[in-house]
Design a protein around this motif. Structure first.
Motif, PDB file in Angstrom:
ATOM      1  N   PRO A  86       2.953  -7.190 -14.458  1.00 39.50           N
ATOM      2  CA  PRO A  86       4.341  -7.479 -14.869  1.00 39.50           C
ATOM      3  C   PRO A  86       5.053  -6.252 -15.414  1.00 39.50           C
ATOM      4  CG  PRO A  86       2.863  -9.213 -15.622  1.00 39.50           C
ATOM      5  CD  PRO A  86       1.985  -8.117 -15.088  1.00 39.50           C
ATOM      6  N   GLU A  87       4.270  -5.252 -15.900  1.00 41.78           N
ATOM      7  CA  GLU A  87       4.868  -4.008 -16.405  1.00 41.78           C
ATOM      8  C   GLU A  87       4.996  -2.957 -15.315  1.00 41.78           C
ATOM      9  OE1 GLU A  87       3.620  -6.647 -19.227  1.00 41.78           O
ATOM     10  OE2 GLU A  87       2.221  -5.579 -17.892  1.00 41.78           O
ATOM     11  N   LEU A  88       4.699  -3.329 -14.042  1.00 41.56           N
ATOM     12  CA  LEU A  88       4.904  -2.515 -12.841  1.00 41.56           C
ATOM     13  C   LEU A  88       3.832  -1.460 -12.619  1.00 41.56           C
ATOM     14  CD1 LEU A  88       8.784  -2.042 -12.944  1.00 41.56           C
ATOM     15  CD2 LEU A  88       7.447  -3.924 -12.021  1.00 41.56           C
ATOM     16  N   SER A  89       2.713  -1.568 -13.304  1.00 37.66           N
ATOM     17  CA  SER A  89       1.595  -0.672 -13.028  1.00 37.66           C
ATOM     18  C   SER A  89       0.849  -1.184 -11.797  1.00 37.66           C
ATOM     19  CB  SER A  89       0.641  -0.616 -14.218  1.00 37.66           C
ATOM     20  OG  SER A  89      -0.388   0.319 -13.979  1.00 37.66           O
ATOM     21  N   PRO A  90       0.570  -0.327 -10.791  1.00 39.31           N
ATOM     22  CA  PRO A  90      -0.030  -0.817  -9.546  1.00 39.31           C
ATOM     23  C   PRO A  90      -1.498  -1.206  -9.709  1.00 39.31           C
ATOM     24  CG  PRO A  90       0.211   1.565  -9.491  1.00 39.31           C
ATOM     25  CD  PRO A  90       0.886   1.114 -10.730  1.00 39.31           C
ATOM     26  N   LEU A  91      -1.876  -2.309  -9.068  1.00 38.43           N
ATOM     27  CA  LEU A  91      -3.254  -2.799  -9.075  1.00 38.43           C
ATOM     28  C   LEU A  91      -3.917  -2.661  -7.714  1.00 38.43           C
ATOM     29  CD1 LEU A  91      -2.765  -6.128 -11.082  1.00 38.43           C
ATOM     30  CD2 LEU A  91      -3.642  -3.948 -11.942  1.00 38.43           C
ATOM     31  N   ALA A  92      -3.158  -2.882  -6.643  1.00 41.62           N
ATOM     32  CA  ALA A  92      -3.702  -2.819  -5.288  1.00 41.62           C
ATOM     33  C   ALA A  92      -2.583  -2.420  -4.352  1.00 41.62           C
ATOM     34  CB  ALA A  92      -4.283  -4.178  -4.873  1.00 41.62           C
ATOM     35  N   GLY A  93      -2.959  -1.728  -3.261  1.00 39.14           N
ATOM     36  CA  GLY A  93      -1.937  -1.277  -2.324  1.00 39.14           C
ATOM     37  C   GLY A  93      -2.473  -1.128  -0.916  1.00 39.14           C
ATOM     38  N   ALA A  94      -1.640  -1.418   0.060  1.00 43.10           N
ATOM     39  CA  ALA A  94      -1.984  -1.279   1.471  1.00 43.10           C
ATOM     40  C   ALA A  94      -0.684  -1.056   2.235  1.00 43.10           C
ATOM     41  CB  ALA A  94      -2.713  -2.526   1.980  1.00 43.10           C
ATOM     42  N   SER A  95      -0.787  -0.962   3.565  1.00 47.94           N
ATOM     43  CA  SER A  95       0.409  -0.876   4.397  1.00 47.94           C
ATOM     44  C   SER A  95       0.587  -2.221   5.097  1.00 47.94           C
ATOM     45  CB  SER A  95       0.279   0.296   5.375  1.00 47.94           C
ATOM     46  OG  SER A  95       0.216   1.515   4.664  1.00 47.94           O
ATOM     47  N   TYR A  96       0.775  -2.223   6.399  1.00 45.88           N
ATOM     48  CA  TYR A  96       0.939  -3.488   7.130  1.00 45.88           C
ATOM     49  C   TYR A  96      -0.335  -4.326   7.041  1.00 45.88           C
ATOM     50  CZ  TYR A  96       0.690  -6.601  11.159  1.00 45.88           C
ATOM     51  OH  TYR A  96       0.502  -7.685  11.969  1.00 45.88           O
ATOM     52  N   LEU A  97      -0.161  -5.604   6.779  1.00 45.38           N
ATOM     53  CA  LEU A  97      -1.282  -6.540   6.773  1.00 45.38           C
ATOM     54  C   LEU A  97      -0.944  -7.733   7.664  1.00 45.38           C
ATOM     55  CD1 LEU A  97      -2.155  -6.670   2.955  1.00 45.38           C
ATOM     56  CD2 LEU A  97      -3.488  -5.558   4.753  1.00 45.38           C
ATOM     57  N   LYS A  98      -1.920  -8.180   8.434  1.00 45.33           N
ATOM     58  CA  LYS A  98      -1.733  -9.386   9.234  1.00 45.33           C
ATOM     59  C   LYS A  98      -1.647 -10.591   8.303  1.00 45.33           C
ATOM     60  CE  LYS A  98      -3.953  -7.718  13.451  1.00 45.33           C
ATOM     61  NZ  LYS A  98      -5.029  -7.949  14.451  1.00 45.33           N
ATOM     62  N   PRO A  99      -1.042 -11.692   8.770  1.00 38.42           N
ATOM     63  CA  PRO A  99      -0.826 -12.847   7.884  1.00 38.42           C
ATOM     64  C   PRO A  99      -2.085 -13.369   7.206  1.00 38.42           C
ATOM     65  CG  PRO A  99       0.442 -13.094   9.899  1.00 38.42           C
ATOM     66  CD  PRO A  99      -0.409 -11.876  10.088  1.00 38.42           C
ATOM     67  N   ASP A 100      -3.177 -13.508   7.954  1.00 40.78           N
ATOM     68  CA  ASP A 100      -4.402 -14.040   7.348  1.00 40.78           C
ATOM     69  C   ASP A 100      -4.924 -13.126   6.251  1.00 40.78           C
ATOM     70  OD1 ASP A 100      -4.269 -16.215   8.993  1.00 40.78           O
ATOM     71  OD2 ASP A 100      -5.802 -15.516  10.403  1.00 40.78           O
ATOM     72  N   ALA A 101      -4.917 -11.823   6.533  1.00 40.68           N
ATOM     73  CA  ALA A 101      -5.397 -10.861   5.534  1.00 40.68           C
ATOM     74  C   ALA A 101      -4.495 -10.858   4.312  1.00 40.68           C
ATOM     75  CB  ALA A 101      -5.472  -9.469   6.149  1.00 40.68           C
ATOM     76  N   LEU A 102      -3.203 -10.946   4.533  1.00 39.68           N
ATOM     77  CA  LEU A 102      -2.267 -10.964   3.412  1.00 39.68           C
ATOM     78  C   LEU A 102      -2.477 -12.207   2.553  1.00 39.68           C
ATOM     79  CD1 LEU A 102       0.189  -9.882   1.874  1.00 39.68           C
ATOM     80  CD2 LEU A 102       1.649 -11.079   3.529  1.00 39.68           C
ATOM     81  N   LYS A 103      -2.592 -13.363   3.184  1.00 42.20           N
ATOM     82  CA  LYS A 103      -2.761 -14.600   2.422  1.00 42.20           C
ATOM     83  C   LYS A 103      -4.044 -14.563   1.598  1.00 42.20           C
ATOM     84  CE  LYS A 103      -3.274 -19.592   2.832  1.00 42.20           C
ATOM     85  NZ  LYS A 103      -3.498 -20.738   3.727  1.00 42.20           N
ATOM     86  N   ARG A 104      -5.152 -14.102   2.211  1.00 49.98           N
ATOM     87  CA  ARG A 104      -6.424 -14.025   1.471  1.00 49.98           C
ATOM     88  C   ARG A 104      -6.287 -13.125   0.255  1.00 49.98           C
ATOM     89  NH1 ARG A 104      -8.663 -13.668   6.683  1.00 49.98           N
ATOM     90  NH2 ARG A 104      -8.910 -11.412   6.439  1.00 49.98           N
ATOM     91  N   ALA A 105      -5.653 -11.969   0.453  1.00 50.91           N
ATOM     92  CA  ALA A 105      -5.498 -11.022  -0.658  1.00 50.91           C
ATOM     93  C   ALA A 105      -4.634 -11.614  -1.764  1.00 50.91           C
ATOM     94  CB  ALA A 105      -4.885  -9.725  -0.143  1.00 50.91           C
ATOM     95  N   LEU A 106      -3.544 -12.259  -1.381  1.00 53.86           N
ATOM     96  CA  LEU A 106      -2.646 -12.831  -2.383  1.00 53.86           C
ATOM     97  C   LEU A 106      -3.339 -13.895  -3.222  1.00 53.86           C
ATOM     98  CD1 LEU A 106       0.628 -13.215  -0.272  1.00 53.86           C
ATOM     99  CD2 LEU A 106       0.217 -11.578  -2.111  1.00 53.86           C
ATOM    100  N   VAL A 107      -4.050 -14.774  -2.575  1.00 56.65           N
ATOM    101  CA  VAL A 107      -4.733 -15.853  -3.297  1.00 56.65           C
ATOM    102  C   VAL A 107      -5.838 -15.290  -4.179  1.00 56.65           C
ATOM    103  CG1 VAL A 107      -6.174 -17.909  -3.032  1.00 56.65           C
ATOM    104  CG2 VAL A 107      -4.147 -17.595  -1.582  1.00 56.65           C
ATOM    105  N   SER A 108      -6.626 -14.354  -3.616  1.00 60.82           N
ATOM    106  CA  SER A 108      -7.750 -13.787  -4.356  1.00 60.82           C
ATOM    107  C   SER A 108      -7.281 -13.056  -5.615  1.00 60.82           C
ATOM    108  CB  SER A 108      -8.542 -12.845  -3.452  1.00 60.82           C
ATOM    109  OG  SER A 108      -9.543 -12.170  -4.170  1.00 60.82           O
ATOM    110  N   VAL A 109      -6.257 -12.220  -5.466  1.00 62.81           N
ATOM    111  CA  VAL A 109      -5.776 -11.444  -6.614  1.00 62.81           C
ATOM    112  C   VAL A 109      -5.131 -12.361  -7.650  1.00 62.81           C
ATOM    113  CG1 VAL A 109      -4.168  -9.648  -7.359  1.00 62.81           C
ATOM    114  CG2 VAL A 109      -5.505  -9.335  -5.265  1.00 62.81           C
ATOM    115  N   ALA A 110      -4.355 -13.347  -7.191  1.00 59.92           N
ATOM    116  CA  ALA A 110      -3.724 -14.276  -8.139  1.00 59.92           C
ATOM    117  C   ALA A 110      -4.770 -15.069  -8.916  1.00 59.92           C
ATOM    118  CB  ALA A 110      -2.783 -15.218  -7.388  1.00 59.92           C
ATOM    119  N   ASP A 111      -5.841 -15.486  -8.213  1.00 50.24           N
ATOM    120  CA  ASP A 111      -6.915 -16.208  -8.907  1.00 50.24           C
ATOM    121  C   ASP A 111      -7.579 -15.320  -9.949  1.00 50.24           C
ATOM    122  OD1 ASP A 111      -6.463 -18.479  -7.440  1.00 50.24           O
ATOM    123  OD2 ASP A 111      -8.107 -18.159  -6.021  1.00 50.24           O
ATOM    124  N   GLU A 112      -7.859 -14.083  -9.573  1.00 48.44           N
ATOM    125  CA  GLU A 112      -8.521 -13.162 -10.503  1.00 48.44           C
ATOM    126  C   GLU A 112      -7.623 -12.874 -11.706  1.00 48.44           C
ATOM    127  OE1 GLU A 112     -11.160  -9.040 -10.258  1.00 48.44           O
ATOM    128  OE2 GLU A 112     -10.179  -9.849  -8.468  1.00 48.44           O
TER     129      GLU A 112
END
Length: 671
Positions: A124-150
């Motif tokens: 929330p303070e804008l410090s980066p935690l993870a970064g990538a370039s283009y991601l396919k939908p499945d990979a993006l969804k997995r990453a979003l859910v995993s990071v939000a859960d963590e």
């Protein structure tokens, strides 16, 4: 701006009325994008939500692909982003400071690999935690859910990983600590790296995807022997490939193959400017007509396709064009540039067989256009002289241009990037000088007048604008351009000089204070501010004899010596400045009327000679010499030799005897 739009803007929501075409395109996405604003970040902090940051630009093909696949109508991804994140969209052309900061983090996370769209997850303070370039939908969804859960269960591991990557970025930014003296070690190291990476078969450097790398080419052009030959051969080969638009002129962004046959079709303004400059330099060095043709077609493309009604240039032209697919119009990458054999035969008319053979267009499918055979082979097969072949090809190209002008064009990103515009002005001015073309000089002046009404926002803007002012001065000999260049350089020094260099500060307006000074300067899409500033300062020192300007140029080289040594390929433009310091910088002062034949003959010699650092001053009357003497003290005591135009060649405060013979001037300049 109506009241509803104003309210949405104040609360950070993305609006279809945004100035950025890229942001407007995303306003109807299923993802409820927010703009980069204090209100948006306050929302993230009050709700203790992670920020999902996507950075792209209008001409970016993969940005549009990711939008269609993941953001526009993908209900699952939109649900995760809207509920568990604060999704923020940034146009890199509008906020280069934000882009530079976070793309550096993506590079650190991915071992030097980064591109657009840049996809990041921030605290929330804008410090980066993870970064990538283009991601396919499945990979993006997995990453979003995993990071939000963590983040919900135990954010400590996420924070630790982000801190580790952030430390790597800081280490890279801090490797440019100042040294007490410099050597040519980084120059030799960069030359060796480029020799090792050189593609002897296809030209260029490295493996696929292959980028143009004009600043590396420029560095090599300023050397001699094998190094210069690599640059010249690369330019010859690029000119005859699909990365060079054979029909409309200009250069595509890169190719996905090593042979330069499969382009990524977007055309960036900065690439056009930098490629036009190196082709102009190559012509000055070798007088090869091919180099002049390519420099001209690149500038003509920019003037025709990228110039806006306000006299400035659009940021880019996209890769995608509208075409019928399955009965409905869709955006398809590269379709604007392809030809079937049937189309080409119809367009080429009586030269159809030659066109099909020369451009290698088969009977089936759509083809990209580039010369598939050597000119000598085509001349032999069709019993043509070199001049006849070129005439027939020119006729075919003109017909193809006419047909292509009726196709739906790729969309322009009408953002005005000041630094890239200034580089295009420099390209026009330098080509105008080299080729003796007043049209390019006129266009450079007109664009510069329009650009001067814009306020420089970044250090790159300031530096490139000073360079444009110097280039237009040397193309027009009009003292007001020199006055403005010196004044703007002083303003830049006053505002941005700190600790031995121009400090970009990663955008104090847009980037959190904890992340400022995070990004090491690098010559990427555009040359870094300090690379351009160092050369500007050397040029001003050569013109005016300013010891302060030379001291600042030396300080920049000392500040970045560590980075140039450790990572030579990150600063090729600054390496060119370092290399130039071992050669005496020459100032050529011509007294005479530039409209008269005697002065024209001397000027032709100067414009057709190449030097790493050289300044040109022209003064006709006593009044002009008196005015210039306030900036260029050497000119005060100079007199023309009789009634003939006279040239003085000076190194530092030492000037050679006056010269009236063009052949003698050529000999002195070639020493």
């Amino acid at each position: 701006m109506n009241r509803l739009v104003l309210v949405l803007f104040l609360f950070g929501a993305l609006s279809s009325h945004a100035e950025s075409a890229y942001l407007r395109d995303h306003a109807s996405d299923a993802v409820k994008w927010q703009v980069w604003s204090d209100a948006t970040f306050a929302k993230a902090q009050s709700e203790h939500k992670l920020v999902f940051l996507s950075i792209g630009y209008s001409g970016c093909h993969w940005c549009h692909v990711m939008q269609e696949e993941s953001f526009k109508s993908n209900a699952e991804i939109a649900a995760v982003l809207n509920a568990r994140y604060v999704p923020v969209l940034v146009d890199r052309e509008e906020m280069p400071d934000v882009d530079a900061t976070y793309i550096a983090f993506v590079e650190a996370m991915n071992k030097g690999s980064a591109g657009w769209p840049a996809t990041l997850i921030l605290t929330p303070e804008l410090s980066p935690l993870a970064g990538a370039s283009y991601l396919k939908p499945d990979a993006l969804k997995r990453a979003l859910v995993s990071v939000a859960d963590e983040w919900t269960k135990d954010p400590s591991a996420l924070l630790a990983n982000g801190a580790s990557a952030l430390a790597a970025v800081r280490a890279a930014a801090e490797q440019s600590g100042p040294v007490s003296a410099v050597s040519q070690e980084p120059v030799f190291a960069l030359a060796a790296r480029l020799r090792n990476a050189y593609d002897r078969e296809n030209g260029g450097f490295g493996s696929a995807p292959k980028f143009l790398q004009p600043m590396a080419i420029d560095f090599l052009l300023r050397r001699d022997g094998t190094d210069r030959d690599m640059a010249l051969e690369t330019l010859r080969k690029l000119a005859r490939t699909a990365v060079h638009d054979q029909v409309g002129g200009g250069f595509h962004r890169y190719t996905v193959d090593a042979e330069w046959h499969q382009p990524h079709f977007e055309k960036m303004l900065g690439d056009q400017a930098l490629m036009a400059i190196v082709y102009t330099e190559a012509w000055v060095i070798g007088k090869d007509s091919l180099d002049e043709r390519v420099a001209r077609d690149t500038l003509d493309y920019a003037l025709r396709a990228l110039k806006l009604p306000n006299g400035l240039f659009a940021a880019n032209e996209g890769a995608d064009s509208i075409t019928p697919v399955g009965g409905s119009p869709q955006l398809v990458e590269g379709v604007y540039y392809t030809w079937t054999q049937e189309e080409l035969r119809r367009v080429a008319w009586k030269n159809a067989d030659l066109a099909v053979y020369y451009f290698g267009v088969g009977k089936s499918g759509a083809h990209f256009i580039w010369p598939h055979v050597a000119d000598a082979d085509a001349m032999k097969r069709f019993s043509l002289t070199k001049e006849q072949l070129q005439s027939k090809l020119d006729d075919v190209i003109k017909r193809m241009q006419l047909v292509r002008s009726h196709r739906p064009e790729p969309r322009r990103d009408t953002n005005v990037v000041l630094a890239a515009n200034a580089l295009m002005i420099s390209a026009l001015a330098r080509a105008g000088v080299a080729f003796g073309d007043d049209h390019y000089v006129y266009e450079a002046q007109q664009s510069l007048r329009n650009l001067e009404t814009s306020k420089p926002a970044t250090a790159e803007d300031h530096a490139c604008l000073v360079q444009a002012l110097l280039d237009v001065y040397e193309a027009t000999y009009a003292a007001p351009w020199l006055e403005r260049a010196i004044a703007l350089q002083q303003k830049m020094d006053d505002a941005l000089w700190s600790g031995g260099a121009m400090r970009y500060a990663s955008g104090s307006r847009n980037v959190p204070s904890a992340l400022r000074e995070l990004v090491a300067d690098r010559d990427a899409d555009l040359p870094a501010a300090n690379s351009v500033a160092a050369m500007n300062l050397l040029r001003i020192a050569t013109l005016t004899g300013s010891a302060a300007a030379r001291t600042k140029a030396d300080a920049i080289l000392r500040s970045y010596f560590g980075q140039m040594t450790a990572a030579p390929t990150t600063l090729p433009a600054l390496a060119s400045v370092l290399a130039a310091t071992v050669s005496p910088a020459r100032e050529v002062i011509i007294l005479g009327n530039p409209a008269n034949d005697d002065a024209k003959a001397l000027l032709r010699v100067v414009r057709e000679s190449f030097a790493p650092v050289r300044s040109l001053v022209v003064a006709n009357t006593e009044a002009e010499r008196g005015k210039l003497a306030g900036y260029i003290p050497l000119i005060a005591e100079m007199k023309p030799a009789g009634d003939k135009a006279t040239a003085y060649v000076c190194i530092g405060t030492e000037c050679k005897s006056p010269i009236v013979d063009p052949a003698k001037l050529a000999a002195v300049l070639s020493e």
